[in-house]
Design a protein around this motif. Structure first.
Motif, PDB file in Angstrom:
ATOM      1  N   ALA A  16       0.877  -1.169   0.000  1.00 48.20           N
ATOM      2  CA  ALA A  16       0.000   0.000   0.000  1.00 48.20           C
ATOM      3  C   ALA A  16       0.915   1.219   0.000  1.00 48.20           C
ATOM      4  N   LEU A  27      -4.211   7.272   0.891  1.00 46.22           N
ATOM      5  CA  LEU A  27      -3.740   5.893   0.807  1.00 46.22           C
ATOM      6  C   LEU A  27      -4.165   5.328  -0.538  1.00 46.22           C
ATOM      7  N   ASP A  29      -4.878   2.012  -2.211  1.00 47.81           N
ATOM      8  CA  ASP A  29      -5.238   0.622  -1.922  1.00 47.81           C
ATOM      9  C   ASP A  29      -5.094   0.294  -0.431  1.00 47.81           C
ATOM     10  N   ALA A  30      -5.881  -0.695  -0.015  1.00 48.43           N
ATOM     11  CA  ALA A  30      -6.018  -0.984   1.413  1.00 48.43           C
ATOM     12  C   ALA A  30      -5.993  -2.488   1.659  1.00 48.43           C
ATOM     13  N   LEU A  47      -5.799  10.162   8.170  1.00 50.37           N
ATOM     14  CA  LEU A  47      -6.045   9.661   6.821  1.00 50.37           C
ATOM     15  C   LEU A  47      -7.293  10.324   6.256  1.00 50.37           C
ATOM     16  N   ILE A  50      -8.883   7.306   0.695  1.00 53.46           N
ATOM     17  CA  ILE A  50      -8.434   5.991   0.233  1.00 53.46           C
ATOM     18  C   ILE A  50      -8.802   5.893  -1.237  1.00 53.46           C
ATOM     19  N   LEU A  52      -8.815   3.664  -4.528  1.00 53.99           N
ATOM     20  CA  LEU A  52      -8.776   2.249  -4.879  1.00 53.99           C
ATOM     21  C   LEU A  52      -8.494   2.074  -6.370  1.00 53.99           C
ATOM     22  N   VAL A  63     -10.610  -1.626   3.844  1.00 50.25           N
ATOM     23  CA  VAL A  63     -11.344  -0.360   3.758  1.00 50.25           C
ATOM     24  C   VAL A  63     -12.323  -0.170   4.910  1.00 50.25           C
ATOM     25  N   LEU A  66     -10.447   0.781   8.114  1.00 55.62           N
ATOM     26  CA  LEU A  66      -9.767   2.073   8.011  1.00 55.62           C
ATOM     27  C   LEU A  66     -10.762   3.225   8.034  1.00 55.62           C
ATOM     28  N   VAL A  74     -13.608   7.378   0.521  1.00 46.82           N
ATOM     29  CA  VAL A  74     -13.187   6.314  -0.389  1.00 46.82           C
ATOM     30  C   VAL A  74     -13.475   6.732  -1.827  1.00 46.82           C
TER      31      VAL A  74
END
Length: 248
Positions: A16, A27, A29-30, A47, A50, A52, A63, A66, A74
């Motif tokens: 990641a 971030l 990818d998780a 954070l 995220i 993806l 996900v 997090l 996201v």
């Protein structure tokens, strides 16, 4: 100022990527919550986002934890939303999004999966390619065709050579052994593998120019004759290399 980049090893061989700057942290990818949360805590970062790349569990399974722990938003490909965690920010290939205050291009890199995207941040000269263009390799064609993956790799190969390619796994040993099996005289490849084995570099992070010099899937022109495929087009040569890697 270029964004700060932090690789995080997750699960068995995943990476990641944390990106930080302009008072924000994202971030890419998780795969696994614990190492990501530990890195955030060690740096005192919250954070915010995220992003993806595709729907496989080893890229999305952390996900929910997090989001619950950090409240991060996201982002992902709206065209693949049915297979992704709930999206707060929907995007599509060809669009521009914002990651840590910097513009990022969303690139269609379907082939490994349909709907796989990469994120290119030209200001910081970084591209997050997950399981499309990988270190000394490319992802298996689980859903797409050789034509589709070759088009995806060609889009990425059109980026500036100094772009840092940040891929989703550490497959360096296997990918490197295969690359040497079909191009044993590649000195740049041998040097890259030696530096990785000595612990002097992370294999999953290399410039596009380094990939062009060492990655067989970007070296179609150099390998066409070696594979006795002098009259074959690029897609056919790519498909042959991918098939050989699958059997390796």
């Amino acid at each position: 100022m270029p964004l700060e980049l932090v690789p995080i090893r997750c699960l068995t061989d995943n990476f990641a990527w944390l990106v930080h700057g302009n008072g924000q942290t994202a971030l890419i990818d998780a795969p696994e919550a614990a190492p990501i949360l530990a890195e955030l805590a060690a740096r005192g970062w919250s954070l915010d986002l995220i992003a993806l790349t595709h729907h496989h569990d080893d890229h999305i399974q952390a996900v929910p934890d997090l989001v619950a722990m950090t409240g991060a938003k996201v982002m992902g490909n709206a065209d693949d939303a049915a297979r992704l965690p709930p999206l707060d920010i929907s995007t599509r290939p060809g669009e521009t999004v914002t990651i840590c205050g910097e513009e990022a291009a969303v690139i269609d890199v379907s082939g490994h999966t349909i709907g796989h995207v990469a994120y290119h941040l030209p200001g910081s000269k970084m591209a997050f390619t997950a399981d499309s263009l990988m270190a000394i390799g490319c992802g298996r064609l689980f859903e797409g065709t050789p034509e589709m993956m070759w088009e995806s790799l060609s889009r990425l190969n059109a980026l500036p050579g100094e772009t840092l390619i940040c891929s989703g796994h550490d497959y360096c040993r296997g990918n490197g052994a295969f690359a040497l099996s079909i191009e044993p005289g590649n000195d740049a490849l041998r040097q890259r593998l030696a530096e990785t084995a000595a612990g002097n570099r992370i294999c999953a992070r290399a410039t596009l120019d380094e990939e062009r010099a060492t990655n067989p899937f970007l070296r179609i022109a150099e390998l066409r004759e070696a594979l006795a495929m002098g009259s074959a087009d690029d897609v056919a040569v790519f498909a042959e290399i991918r098939a050989r890697k699958d059997r390796f």
